[in-house]
Design a protein around this motif. Sequence first.
Motif, PDB file in Angstrom:
ATOM      1  N   ASP A  27       0.836  -1.205   0.000  1.00 38.10           N
ATOM      2  CA  ASP A  27       0.000   0.000   0.000  1.00 38.10           C
ATOM      3  C   ASP A  27       0.872   1.258   0.000  1.00 38.10           C
ATOM      4  OD1 ASP A  27      -2.172  -1.659   0.063  1.00 38.10           O
ATOM      5  OD2 ASP A  27      -2.652  -1.322   2.191  1.00 38.10           O
ATOM      6  N   ALA A  28       1.944   1.235   0.792  1.00 36.54           N
ATOM      7  CA  ALA A  28       2.834   2.398   0.853  1.00 36.54           C
ATOM      8  C   ALA A  28       3.513   2.625  -0.492  1.00 36.54           C
ATOM      9  CB  ALA A  28       3.879   2.199   1.950  1.00 36.54           C
ATOM     10  N   THR A  29       3.933   1.533  -1.148  1.00 39.03           N
ATOM     11  CA  THR A  29       4.565   1.671  -2.470  1.00 39.03           C
ATOM     12  C   THR A  29       3.573   2.243  -3.473  1.00 39.03           C
ATOM     13  OG1 THR A  29       5.984  -0.219  -1.974  1.00 39.03           O
ATOM     14  CG2 THR A  29       5.785   0.402  -4.276  1.00 39.03           C
ATOM     15  N   THR A  30       2.349   1.764  -3.458  1.00 36.63           N
ATOM     16  CA  THR A  30       1.318   2.272  -4.357  1.00 36.63           C
ATOM     17  C   THR A  30       1.066   3.755  -4.096  1.00 36.63           C
ATOM     18  OG1 THR A  30       0.285   0.098  -4.383  1.00 36.63           O
ATOM     19  CG2 THR A  30      -1.056   1.927  -5.138  1.00 36.63           C
ATOM     20  N   ARG A  56       1.746   6.929  -6.529  1.00 35.22           N
ATOM     21  CA  ARG A  56       0.669   7.880  -6.832  1.00 35.22           C
ATOM     22  C   ARG A  56       1.116   9.304  -6.519  1.00 35.22           C
ATOM     23  NH1 ARG A  56      -2.896  10.895  -4.540  1.00 35.22           N
ATOM     24  NH2 ARG A  56      -2.369  10.243  -2.438  1.00 35.22           N
ATOM     25  N   ILE A  57       1.761   9.486  -5.365  1.00 42.46           N
ATOM     26  CA  ILE A  57       2.222  10.821  -4.968  1.00 42.46           C
ATOM     27  C   ILE A  57       3.283  11.322  -5.945  1.00 42.46           C
ATOM     28  CG2 ILE A  57       3.517  12.085  -3.196  1.00 42.46           C
ATOM     29  CD1 ILE A  57       2.015  10.376  -1.113  1.00 42.46           C
ATOM     30  N   HIS A 112       4.882  14.789 -10.377  1.00 45.39           N
ATOM     31  CA  HIS A 112       5.369  15.004 -11.742  1.00 45.39           C
ATOM     32  C   HIS A 112       4.343  15.775 -12.577  1.00 45.39           C
ATOM     33  CE1 HIS A 112       9.138  12.794 -11.751  1.00 45.39           C
ATOM     34  NE2 HIS A 112       8.554  11.804 -11.091  1.00 45.39           N
ATOM     35  N   ALA A 113       3.079  15.389 -12.439  1.00 48.18           N
ATOM     36  CA  ALA A 113       2.031  16.078 -13.201  1.00 48.18           C
ATOM     37  C   ALA A 113       1.954  17.548 -12.782  1.00 48.18           C
ATOM     38  CB  ALA A 113       0.688  15.394 -12.983  1.00 48.18           C
TER      39      ALA A 113
END
Length: 157
Positions: free
Chosen positions: A94-97, A101-102, A107-108
């Motif tokens: 979950d932390a990796t996901t 996402r962060i 980047h966006a």
Amino acid sequence: MGISIPSVLGQMIVFLLFVMFTMKYVWPPIMKAMEEREAKIRDGLAAAEKGKAALAEASSKSDEELKAARVQAQEIIAAANKQATQLVEKAKGDATTEQQRIIASGHAEVEQMAAQARDALRKQVADLAVSGAEQILKREVDAKAHAEILDRLAARI
């Protein structure tokens, strides 16, 4: 006083009567009491042996139950460790996901801010070019004036 045959005989008869009286009336209750005491001792020894056997059986049962409890405790500990490992692995996933996402969001956002900055710079460059062109067109054509205007534009950029 001497010992005479009739007195010895009389003493023997009295002694014989005493022995017969003792054997008939005194000896049976004593023997009965001794037999009862012997039976109680025998029963007590038998009960002690039974108690000893029961204690050994209870001890072996308690050892078996203790071993079973230890095995069960080990199983519970192993299951808890397995569950803890699974929870840690899930939390890592979950932390990796969430991290990905962060990072993607960052980047966006950076790309969006860079695009906005580029657009703002383009607008400023266009405004400066238009402003420079206006100033050049307002004055006469003079190389020295053109150079001076270009220097001021370069300083603003």
